[in-house]
Write an enzyme that holds these catalytic residues in place. Structure first.
Site, PDB file in Angstrom:
ATOM      1  N   ASN A 280       0.865  -1.178   0.000  1.00 17.52           N
ATOM      2  CA  ASN A 280       0.000   0.000   0.000  1.00 17.52           C
ATOM      3  C   ASN A 280       0.901   1.229   0.000  1.00 17.52           C
ATOM      4  OD1 ASN A 280      -1.759   2.081   0.578  1.00 17.52           O
ATOM      5  ND2 ASN A 280      -2.164   1.428   2.697  1.00 17.52           N
TER       6      ASN A 280
ATOM      7  N   GLU B 109      -5.195  -4.723  10.786  1.00 13.13           N
ATOM      8  CA  GLU B 109      -4.135  -3.732  10.950  1.00 13.13           C
ATOM      9  C   GLU B 109      -4.344  -2.980  12.257  1.00 13.13           C
ATOM     10  OE1 GLU B 109      -2.210  -2.660   6.956  1.00 13.13           O
ATOM     11  OE2 GLU B 109      -3.915  -1.342   7.218  1.00 13.13           O
TER      12      GLU B 109
ATOM     13  N   GLY C 284       2.904   2.389  10.685  1.00 12.42           N
ATOM     14  CA  GLY C 284       3.857   3.482  10.493  1.00 12.42           C
ATOM     15  C   GLY C 284       4.607   3.855  11.761  1.00 12.42           C
TER      16      GLY C 284
ATOM     17  N   GLU D 138      -6.491   4.848   8.066  1.00 15.26           N
ATOM     18  CA  GLU D 138      -6.310   6.276   7.752  1.00 15.26           C
ATOM     19  C   GLU D 138      -7.584   6.850   7.134  1.00 15.26           C
ATOM     20  OE1 GLU D 138      -2.676   5.742   5.545  1.00 15.26           O
ATOM     21  OE2 GLU D 138      -1.717   5.134   7.416  1.00 15.26           O
TER      22      GLU D 138
ATOM     23  N   SER E 149       3.702  -2.011  10.233  1.00 17.82           N
ATOM     24  CA  SER E 149       5.164  -2.103  10.374  1.00 17.82           C
ATOM     25  C   SER E 149       5.737  -3.459   9.980  1.00 17.82           C
ATOM     26  CB  SER E 149       5.588  -1.728  11.803  1.00 17.82           C
ATOM     27  OG  SER E 149       5.264  -0.376  12.064  1.00 17.82           O
TER      28      SER E 149
ATOM     29  N   HIS F 257      -9.289   1.373   5.171  1.00 15.28           N
ATOM     30  CA  HIS F 257      -7.994   1.506   5.844  1.00 15.28           C
ATOM     31  C   HIS F 257      -8.160   2.453   7.034  1.00 15.28           C
ATOM     32  CE1 HIS F 257      -3.871   2.729   6.621  1.00 15.28           C
ATOM     33  NE2 HIS F 257      -3.519   1.594   6.040  1.00 15.28           N
TER      34      HIS F 257
ATOM     35  N   LYS G  46       0.146   4.335  -0.270  1.00 12.73           N
ATOM     36  CA  LYS G  46      -0.414   5.557   0.323  1.00 12.73           C
ATOM     37  C   LYS G  46      -0.139   6.741  -0.624  1.00 12.73           C
ATOM     38  CE  LYS G  46       0.090   3.387   4.755  1.00 12.73           C
ATOM     39  NZ  LYS G  46       0.190   3.501   6.205  1.00 12.73           N
TER      40      LYS G  46
END
Ligand code: PGA
Length: 249
Positions: free
Chosen positions: A9, A166, A172, A97, A212, A95, A11
């Protein structure tokens, strides 16, 4: 036997030229169709370029998001039909985010998933808890809510979609869930899906871990019984690190 998946991904990273460079490096390093299923999710503007670059290889292309209508007055959105038209076969939905920054709810995620399925895209539906939720002992409650409302009324075969666990605190941050944390959550997810969609679906659906993931922690995560692959952010941007992840699955 569930075939492993390596999904990258990207992003909000990479230009068109950088997208081409990535495939120029990755493609000669692939070992053919026998290994894990490989998916790359570039920015929407590079979907067509990426699908052209991936042509003739086993790499599949995913969008990072879609809207839940195929056309209309929805400024700034892109639809599952258009994503397919740009050569992609998969789409990441929900996701964390998107949930946190763009305020997506289980309800919008369900609508997007339904339309993606209707357009024959494979949705990769993401779920996961925040650190506060985990520390408050709400892990199972959150996952159950995200699955129940996010997938309510979904009519699909296990090959038609994927799930990604996730944990938000691992994305991240460099903090990976331990393989045991991941296994525990994946086992719970599969059990919940079993009650919702039956044994056949639960036994076959791929559940990816994300947060991560790096070349050096891939093998231990992948060794877990219910971890069927990885959804990789940062470490998928570099073709050499992504191929190491693919080879360590
Ligand atoms: P990360 O991102 O690998 O950079 O933690 C994972 C993701 O958000 O899918």
């Amino acid at each position: 036997m569930r075939r492993k998946v390596a999904a990258g991904n990207w992003k909000l990273h990479k230009t068109i030229a950088e997208t081409k460079d990535f495939f120029d490096i990755l493609k000669p390093l692939l070992r053919g169709e026998s290994g894990p299923e490989i998916i790359v999710a570039p920015v929407s503007l590079a979907l067509w370029t990426a699908s052209q670059c991936a042509a003739g290889s086993s790499i599949r292309i995913a969008a990072q998001n879609c809207f839940y209508e195929n056309r209309g007055a929805f400024t700034g959105e892109i639809s599952p039909g258009q994503i397919r038209d740009a050569g992609a076969t998969h789409v990441i939905i929900g996701h964390s985010e998107r949930r946190a920054i763009f305020l997506e709810t289980d309800d919008t995620i369900r609508k997007k998933t339904k339309l993606a399925l209707a357009e024959k895209l494979v949705p990769i539906v993401c779920i996961g808890e925040t650190l506060q939720e985990r520390e408050a002992g709400l892990l199972r409650k959150i996952l159950e809510r995200q699955l129940t409302y996010g997938l309510e009324g979904i009519n699909a075969g296990a090959a038609d979609m994927m799930l990604a666990y996730e944990p938000v605190w691992a994305i991240g941050t460099g903090k990976t869930a331990t393989p045991q944390d991941a296994q525990e959550a994946h086992d719970f997810i599969r059990g919940t899906i079993r009650r919702m969609l039956g044994n056949e679906f639960a036994d076959s659906v791929r559940i990816l871990y994300g947060g991560s993931v790096k070349p050096d922690n891939t093998a231990s995560l992948s060794a877990m019984q219910d971890v069927d692959g990885v959804l990789v952010g940062g470490a998928s941007l570099d073709a050499n690190s992504f191929i190491e992840i693919i080879n360590n699955l």
